[in-house]
Design a protein around this motif. Sequence first.
Motif, short mmCIF file in Angstrom:
data_model
loop_
_atom_site.label_atom_id
_atom_site.label_comp_id
_atom_site.label_asym_id
_atom_site.label_seq_id
_atom_site.Cartn_x
_atom_site.Cartn_y
_atom_site.Cartn_z
N ILE A 1 -3.39 -1.82 -12.41
CA ILE A 1 -4.82 -0.87 -12.46
C ILE A 1 -5.06 -2.13 -11.02
CG2 ILE A 1 -7.18 0.04 -12.85
CD1 ILE A 1 -4.62 1.06 -14.70
N ILE A 2 -5.53 -3.68 -11.50
CA ILE A 2 -5.85 -3.34 -9.95
C ILE A 2 -5.06 -4.07 -8.86
CG2 ILE A 2 -7.58 -5.67 -9.25
CD1 ILE A 2 -9.01 -3.38 -10.98
N LEU A 3 -3.75 -4.90 -8.97
CA LEU A 3 -3.28 -5.22 -7.90
C LEU A 3 -2.71 -4.00 -6.78
CD1 LEU A 3 -2.45 -8.55 -9.85
CD2 LEU A 3 -3.92 -8.26 -7.67
N PRO A 4 -2.27 -3.21 -7.81
CA PRO A 4 -1.38 -2.13 -6.94
C PRO A 4 -2.51 -1.77 -5.96
CG PRO A 4 -1.09 -1.70 -9.27
CD PRO A 4 -1.96 -3.10 -9.10
N GLN A 5 -3.77 -0.97 -5.95
CA GLN A 5 -4.84 -0.51 -5.12
C GLN A 5 -5.20 -1.99 -3.99
OE1 GLN A 5 -8.23 1.08 -6.85
NE2 GLN A 5 -7.52 0.86 -9.20
N VAL A 6 -5.62 -2.89 -4.76
CA VAL A 6 -5.52 -4.49 -4.12
C VAL A 6 -4.72 -4.13 -2.45
CG1 VAL A 6 -5.90 -6.47 -3.76
CG2 VAL A 6 -7.46 -4.96 -5.00
N PHE A 7 -3.27 -4.16 -3.04
CA PHE A 7 -1.90 -4.18 -1.99
C PHE A 7 -2.06 -3.72 -1.04
CE2 PHE A 7 -0.42 -7.56 -5.17
CZ PHE A 7 -0.61 -8.57 -3.62
N ARG A 8 -2.88 -1.82 -1.15
CA ARG A 8 -2.70 -0.77 -0.59
C ARG A 8 -3.89 -0.94 0.44
NH1 ARG A 8 -2.84 5.69 -2.86
NH2 ARG A 8 -0.64 4.52 -4.13
N ASN A 9 -4.53 -1.19 -0.15
CA ASN A 9 -6.10 -1.06 0.58
C ASN A 9 -5.90 -2.98 2.34
OD1 ASN A 9 -6.72 0.54 -0.75
ND2 ASN A 9 -8.28 -0.96 -1.65
N ILE A 10 -5.05 -3.97 1.57
CA ILE A 10 -4.41 -5.00 2.12
C ILE A 10 -3.63 -4.98 2.79
CG2 ILE A 10 -6.83 -6.50 0.57
CD1 ILE A 10 -3.86 -7.97 0.22
N PHE A 11 -2.94 -3.94 2.54
CA PHE A 11 -1.08 -4.02 3.51
C PHE A 11 -1.23 -4.22 5.03
CE2 PHE A 11 2.90 -2.16 4.85
CZ PHE A 11 3.68 -3.29 3.80
#
Lengths: 212, 229
Positions: free
Chosen positions: A131-141
């Motif tokens: 839930i969290i890391l996939p969204q975070v990775f997308r935002n910080i890519f």
Amino acid sequence: MEAFFSHCVYVGRGLAVTLELLAGGFFIGATLGALLAVLRYNGVGVAFIKGFVSLIRGTPLILQLSLIYFAAPGLIGLRLEMLSAGIIAFGINSAAYVAEILRGGIESLPLGQFEAAQTLEIPRFFLWKDIILPQVFRNIFPSMVNEVISLLKETALISVIGGLDVMRAASMLSAEQFTYFMPLCIAGGYYYLLVLLIEWIGRTIERSHHQH
Amino acid sequence: MSAPIISINQVHKAFGGAPVLEGVDLSIVGNSIVGLAGPSGGGKSTLLRCIQGLEKPDSGTILCQGKVGFMFQDFQLFPHMTVLQNLLYAPRLKDKSVAPRQRAEELLTHLKIASKADSFPDRLSGGQKQRVALARCLMTNPNVLLCDEPTSGLDVVTTSDIVSLLQTVRVMGVTMVLASHDLDFLTQISDRIIFLKGGRILLDQDRRQQTDSLDSLHALYRTSLSEEE
């Protein structure tokens, strides 16, 4: 023209070391950085992690590399090969920056995402993993792509401990040929092409993630 | 009178020294719809969050029988998952059989959103997101459903859709507690309306027994709004 190609081949000998340092350093940096960011968010070892990040960001990478390669054998009896020392130094350095990028990414997510997972009784491990890391990775890519590009250019410091990377190969060629301009331009060309490649890979991944 | 499904006893809660709930006592019986009305900062959302366990009361007790589902004001769907994945992710961690998928498909059909099963949340309207959020809650088979501002930001038509949806959910035997600013919405659907202001219950009106006008509620609302101004 023939000289140019032979110079390209000579400087290109350093590509393998440059790429190994980049791949190994980024792997350690991303993994350790993610771990530090998640631990810090969960309140585990916060003081230690803050201190680590502050120390790594507050001292030159060349000093960290020298400490690991030159000082560690006398200090703790750990003698590492040039490439291993480089990968560890670049990895640890990158981890501090990645941890901060991730911290920003995690804190920018709505608290409701954590709460929604809590109300659905999603266990903590899966909450972070799916839930969290996939969204975070997308935002910080984009920031992560920047970090990879910075790391690529920092790998040139490996010459301090004798590593034969692109930059060192160019320097050796310069010393042999008593000419600096062409070897350094060739090294610059290699780095620039690698940066363009990283940017292209980044854009491709970003585009595929946004296609929904 | 049946036994309460939710018992709230002398609950106090403060944030940064500012009291939000001040000694709330409340019993809610099963298979009923309770509306929590009141001005902003009155304590509606905090009370719901305390019932769910998202906030811990400073003092007092909350007892809840059975499973509780929570619908967030801003839905909080997982944006990187499709509608179907949103519904299936949590149940599949416990049940790897085909049962969760069958239930998800049934719910999506029932809530008239089956055509959006493979869409991502950012492609849905507010009303569609609300349906998906409701379906995701129902996937956990809750006895109690807590809804925080379920009609916030929705137009009149979608709001009336939500009313009929929630009535459908009630038929499934789910007790609901709805926190809303929208008094008209609450009066349409609730069996009982509780007016919270300053962290206290100012009015507790059983709509099934008291069929007279809503004057007292509206008067309270008007007073609250004029005080806010």
